[in-house]
Design a protein around this motif. Structure first.
Motif, PDB file in Angstrom:
ATOM      1  N   PHE A  61      23.127  -7.218  -1.544  1.00 27.67           N
ATOM      2  CA  PHE A  61      22.543  -6.362  -2.431  1.00 27.67           C
ATOM      3  C   PHE A  61      21.492  -6.943  -3.314  1.00 27.67           C
ATOM      4  CE2 PHE A  61      25.859  -3.029  -1.368  1.00 27.67           C
ATOM      5  CZ  PHE A  61      25.532  -1.862  -2.193  1.00 27.67           C
ATOM      6  N   TYR A  62      20.082  -7.321  -2.592  1.00 29.20           N
ATOM      7  CA  TYR A  62      19.462  -7.699  -2.909  1.00 29.20           C
ATOM      8  C   TYR A  62      17.845  -6.642  -3.431  1.00 29.20           C
ATOM      9  CZ  TYR A  62      18.032  -8.900   1.400  1.00 29.20           C
ATOM     10  OH  TYR A  62      17.541  -8.504   3.097  1.00 29.20           O
ATOM     11  N   ASP A  63      17.682  -6.506  -4.410  1.00 30.31           N
ATOM     12  CA  ASP A  63      16.492  -5.753  -4.417  1.00 30.31           C
ATOM     13  C   ASP A  63      15.107  -5.973  -3.488  1.00 30.31           C
ATOM     14  OD1 ASP A  63      17.497  -5.299  -6.652  1.00 30.31           O
ATOM     15  OD2 ASP A  63      16.551  -6.227  -7.865  1.00 30.31           O
ATOM     16  N   LEU A  64      14.502  -4.575  -3.925  1.00 29.64           N
ATOM     17  CA  LEU A  64      13.513  -4.310  -2.822  1.00 29.64           C
ATOM     18  C   LEU A  64      12.827  -5.016  -3.550  1.00 29.64           C
ATOM     19  CD1 LEU A  64      13.048  -0.655  -2.457  1.00 29.64           C
ATOM     20  CD2 LEU A  64      13.952  -2.210   0.000  1.00 29.64           C
ATOM     21  N   ALA A  65      11.700  -5.738  -2.833  1.00 30.31           N
ATOM     22  CA  ALA A  65      10.509  -6.937  -3.377  1.00 30.31           C
ATOM     23  C   ALA A  65       9.118  -6.497  -3.309  1.00 30.31           C
ATOM     24  CB  ALA A  65      10.522  -8.057  -2.380  1.00 30.31           C
ATOM     25  N   SER A  66       9.161  -5.782  -3.381  1.00 29.34           N
ATOM     26  CA  SER A  66       7.159  -4.873  -3.790  1.00 29.34           C
ATOM     27  C   SER A  66       7.732  -3.342  -4.104  1.00 29.34           C
ATOM     28  CB  SER A  66       6.634  -4.896  -2.095  1.00 29.34           C
ATOM     29  OG  SER A  66       7.234  -3.978  -1.596  1.00 29.34           O
ATOM     30  N   GLY A  67       6.461  -3.004  -5.118  1.00 32.47           N
ATOM     31  CA  GLY A  67       6.406  -1.528  -5.279  1.00 32.47           C
ATOM     32  C   GLY A  67       4.880  -1.252  -5.535  1.00 32.47           C
ATOM     33  N   CYS A  68       4.662   0.483  -6.089  1.00 37.83           N
ATOM     34  CA  CYS A  68       3.106   0.268  -5.688  1.00 37.83           C
ATOM     35  C   CYS A  68       2.804   0.062  -7.018  1.00 37.83           C
ATOM     36  CB  CYS A  68       3.162   1.818  -5.294  1.00 37.83           C
ATOM     37  SG  CYS A  68       3.455   2.578  -6.753  1.00 37.83           S
ATOM     38  N   LYS A  69       1.107   0.496  -6.927  1.00 37.79           N
ATOM     39  CA  LYS A  69       0.384   0.166  -8.142  1.00 37.79           C
ATOM     40  C   LYS A  69      -0.382   0.809  -8.637  1.00 37.79           C
ATOM     41  CE  LYS A  69      -0.523  -5.020  -6.577  1.00 37.79           C
ATOM     42  NZ  LYS A  69      -1.889  -5.563  -5.528  1.00 37.79           N
ATOM     43  N   CYS A  70       0.522   2.179  -8.638  1.00 39.20           N
ATOM     44  CA  CYS A  70      -0.226   3.828  -8.280  1.00 39.20           C
ATOM     45  C   CYS A  70       0.056   4.207 -10.295  1.00 39.20           C
ATOM     46  CB  CYS A  70       0.590   5.036  -8.023  1.00 39.20           C
ATOM     47  SG  CYS A  70       0.046   5.152  -6.195  1.00 39.20           S
ATOM     48  N   THR A  71      -0.541   4.371 -11.465  1.00 34.13           N
ATOM     49  CA  THR A  71      -0.473   4.852 -12.462  1.00 34.13           C
ATOM     50  C   THR A  71       0.116   5.886 -13.043  1.00 34.13           C
ATOM     51  OG1 THR A  71      -3.155   5.381 -12.445  1.00 34.13           O
ATOM     52  CG2 THR A  71      -2.695   2.622 -13.176  1.00 34.13           C
TER      53      THR A  71
END
Length: 316
Positions: A61-71
């Motif tokens: 149960f570890y977090d997703l490491a990436s995310g978007c840069k949308c504002t």
């Protein structure tokens, strides 16, 4: 709930997410709202709104490491990295939905047989960006039916009703095709624990709720076992049908462990039982000695009924 085998493989291909340094949450995401725990009058069930780990699966149960840069809104045009993995939802009518109710009624799943990545806490986008849905919780208007209530409901459409499915889940409001219904949540267990629990359930003639999700990551195959027998949510009361009105899609939000999310296959009228297909048509239950197959009857009463509940022998 029927005493069925629910080791159901759902084989899907998934694109890996590139590892990036985690970023802090820029806009607070509304918490998951699930008030159905007060409706579950079952002393055998500890209500959980989301999947929970066991000792054997805790490290997964570890977090997703990436995310978007949308504002603001997340779209293909904005170059949203989460949507680029797989286009997820289509806005209907109101493209600026800013309440959970409007999102649940106006968002429709685009690809019904593909995995989904929702925006997560590492993303810079707004709370209602257009790529967050199941993480807000189940839709309103669902109701758990007792065995007698479900039989009464089915007798209204089936004259020669035989057998009982046990308890079930009904929607009191109409649901449009592609709309999210609820999650099938429970304990995330290991393969060994799933085997042990299955054998124990069969020995004591207990119903089996274990769901096995099979996913394909390139050449690697991964199995996720979710058991809502003791810790579960309203999704555990959904019965099988050979002609279902819903299907289950694996969706990743904050964690690499997928949520099993139930979506409407077509428009569902109000006061209708929610169902999905537990398997791909292979029938029966295979005992530990594997000398004979004991088939379990299906009571979905659909025109396409296969007469027996699905079973996936090769998982054992």
């Amino acid at each position: 709930m029927e005493t069925q085998n629910r080791f159901k493989p759902a084989v899907v291909n998934i694109t890996s997410i590139e590892n990036e340094p985690c970023r802090r949450l820029q806009m607070e995401i509304p918490p998951l709202i699930d008030t159905y725990d007060i409706a579950v009058n079952d002393p055998k069930v500890m209500y959980t709104t989301e999947n929970i780990p066991t000792k054997e699966t805790y490290d997964n149960f570890y977090d997703l490491a990436s995310g978007c840069k949308c504002t603001d809104l997340c779209t293909k045009e904005s170059g949203c990295s989460c949507i680029e993995l797989n286009a997820n939802y289509e806005f209907q009518r109101d493209k600026t939905s800013n309440t959970i109710d409007s999102i649940q009624n106006n968002y429709e799943l685009i690809k019904k047989y593909s995995p989904v990545y929702e925006c997560n806490k590492n993303c810079l986008c707004s709370a209602f960006c257009g790529n967050k849905l199941v993480q807000f919780g189940p839709r309103k208007g669902l109701r758990i039916l007792t065995e007698s209530e479900l039989s009464k409901l089915n007798k209204q459409r089936i004259k020669d009703l035989k057998g009982s499915k046990g308890a079930g889940l009904m929607t009191m409001e109409a649901i449009k095709e592609g709309n999210f219904v609820c999650e099938y949540a429970g304990e995330v267990i290991s393969k060994n624990e799933a085997d042990l629990r299955f054998k124990r359930q069969e020995e004591h003639c207990l119903p089996n709720y274990i769901f096995c999700l099979m996913e394909q990551f390139g050449e690697n195959k991964i199995q996720t076992f979710i058991d809502p027998s003791i810790f579960g949510n309203i999704g555990r009361y959904i019965n099988h049908s050979c002609q279902p009105n819903c299907l289950v899609i694996p969706i990743r939000c904050q964690c690499v462990i997928p949520k099993l999310c139930v979506f409407a296959l077509h428009d569902i009228p109000e006061n209708t039982e929610i169902t999905f297909d537990y398997g791909d048509g292979r029938l029966g239950f295979v005992p530990s000695n594997d000398n004979e197959i004991v088939k379990k009857k299906c009571y979905c009463h659909s025109s396409l009924c296969r007469k027996f509940l699905p079973f996936q022998k090769y998982l054992y």
